[in-house]
Design a protein around this motif. Sequence first.
Motif, short mmCIF file in Angstrom:
data_model
loop_
_atom_site.label_atom_id
_atom_site.label_comp_id
_atom_site.label_asym_id
_atom_site.label_seq_id
_atom_site.Cartn_x
_atom_site.Cartn_y
_atom_site.Cartn_z
N GLY A 42 0.83 -1.20 0.00
CA GLY A 42 0.00 0.00 0.00
C GLY A 42 0.87 1.25 0.00
O GLY A 42 1.96 1.26 0.56
N PRO A 43 0.38 2.31 -0.64
CA PRO A 43 1.21 3.50 -0.80
C PRO A 43 1.57 4.22 0.51
O PRO A 43 2.69 4.69 0.67
CB PRO A 43 0.38 4.40 -1.72
CG PRO A 43 -1.01 3.88 -1.64
CD PRO A 43 -0.90 2.42 -1.30
N GLN A 44 0.64 4.30 1.46
CA GLN A 44 0.93 5.00 2.70
C GLN A 44 2.01 4.28 3.50
O GLN A 44 2.95 4.90 3.99
CB GLN A 44 -0.33 5.18 3.57
CG GLN A 44 -1.34 6.13 2.97
CD GLN A 44 -2.30 5.44 2.03
OE1 GLN A 44 -2.28 4.22 1.86
NE2 GLN A 44 -3.17 6.21 1.39
N ALA A 45 1.87 2.98 3.65
CA ALA A 45 2.87 2.21 4.40
C ALA A 45 4.22 2.24 3.69
O ALA A 45 5.27 2.34 4.33
CB ALA A 45 2.39 0.78 4.59
N PHE A 46 4.20 2.18 2.36
CA PHE A 46 5.44 2.23 1.59
C PHE A 46 6.17 3.54 1.81
O PHE A 46 7.36 3.56 2.12
CB PHE A 46 5.12 2.03 0.10
CG PHE A 46 6.33 2.13 -0.78
CD1 PHE A 46 7.23 1.10 -0.87
CD2 PHE A 46 6.55 3.29 -1.52
CE1 PHE A 46 8.35 1.20 -1.69
CE2 PHE A 46 7.65 3.39 -2.35
CZ PHE A 46 8.55 2.34 -2.43
N LEU A 47 5.45 4.66 1.68
CA LEU A 47 6.09 5.96 1.85
C LEU A 47 6.58 6.16 3.28
O LEU A 47 7.67 6.71 3.50
CB LEU A 47 5.13 7.07 1.45
CG LEU A 47 4.83 7.15 -0.05
CD1 LEU A 47 3.73 8.17 -0.32
CD2 LEU A 47 6.09 7.47 -0.84
N ALA A 48 5.83 5.68 4.25
CA ALA A 48 6.26 5.79 5.65
C ALA A 48 7.55 5.01 5.88
O ALA A 48 8.47 5.48 6.57
CB ALA A 48 5.16 5.30 6.58
N GLU A 49 7.65 3.83 5.31
CA GLU A 49 8.86 3.01 5.46
C GLU A 49 10.05 3.64 4.75
O GLU A 49 11.17 3.61 5.26
CB GLU A 49 8.61 1.59 4.94
CG GLU A 49 9.76 0.65 5.16
CD GLU A 49 10.09 0.37 6.62
OE1 GLU A 49 11.19 -0.17 6.87
OE2 GLU A 49 9.27 0.66 7.50
N MET A 50 9.82 4.25 3.60
CA MET A 50 10.91 4.93 2.89
C MET A 50 11.44 6.11 3.71
O MET A 50 12.65 6.30 3.84
CB MET A 50 10.46 5.42 1.51
CG MET A 50 10.08 4.33 0.53
SD MET A 50 11.34 3.07 0.28
CE MET A 50 10.60 1.69 1.12
N ARG A 51 10.53 6.89 4.29
CA ARG A 51 10.95 8.01 5.15
C ARG A 51 11.71 7.50 6.36
O ARG A 51 12.74 8.05 6.74
CB ARG A 51 9.74 8.82 5.59
CG ARG A 51 9.22 9.76 4.53
CD ARG A 51 8.19 10.72 5.08
NE ARG A 51 7.01 10.04 5.60
CZ ARG A 51 5.94 9.75 4.88
NH1 ARG A 51 5.89 10.07 3.61
NH2 ARG A 51 4.92 9.12 5.42
N ARG A 52 11.21 6.43 6.98
CA ARG A 52 11.86 5.88 8.17
C ARG A 52 13.28 5.42 7.87
O ARG A 52 14.19 5.61 8.67
CB ARG A 52 11.04 4.69 8.70
CG ARG A 52 11.55 4.12 10.02
CD ARG A 52 10.76 2.90 10.44
NE ARG A 52 11.15 1.71 9.71
CZ ARG A 52 12.27 1.02 9.94
NH1 ARG A 52 13.13 1.41 10.84
NH2 ARG A 52 12.53 -0.07 9.24
N ARG A 53 13.49 4.88 6.68
CA ARG A 53 14.80 4.39 6.30
C ARG A 53 15.69 5.47 5.68
O ARG A 53 16.84 5.21 5.34
CB ARG A 53 14.66 3.23 5.31
CG ARG A 53 14.09 1.98 5.94
CD ARG A 53 13.94 0.89 4.90
NE ARG A 53 13.37 -0.31 5.44
CZ ARG A 53 14.03 -1.46 5.56
NH1 ARG A 53 15.29 -1.55 5.19
NH2 ARG A 53 13.42 -2.52 6.03
N GLY A 54 15.14 6.68 5.49
CA GLY A 54 15.93 7.77 4.94
C GLY A 54 16.04 7.78 3.43
O GLY A 54 17.05 8.20 2.89
#
Length: 71
Positions: A42-54
């Motif tokens: 899902g797009p929201q979880a994907f973007l959140a994980e990308m931000r979390r990982r920098g």
Amino acid sequence: MDSGFLLIWRGQNWLQQIFSSQAARKGGIVRRAKDDIDRMIGPQAFLAEMRRRGYSVATGKQGRTIIFPLA
């Protein structure tokens, strides 16, 4: 087994594969299809994980999502 649990596990496994790819390990650009992102996590979880990982994310041509490491 709960189908919600399977979706979470599958999404986490998919993310693990992205970040264990040769390009990601070398700090390079990784590309994934938007349809795969929508289906797997899902797009929201994907973007959140990308931000979390920098990582930074952009949408490229033909529905490709491009993942850039932040320098």
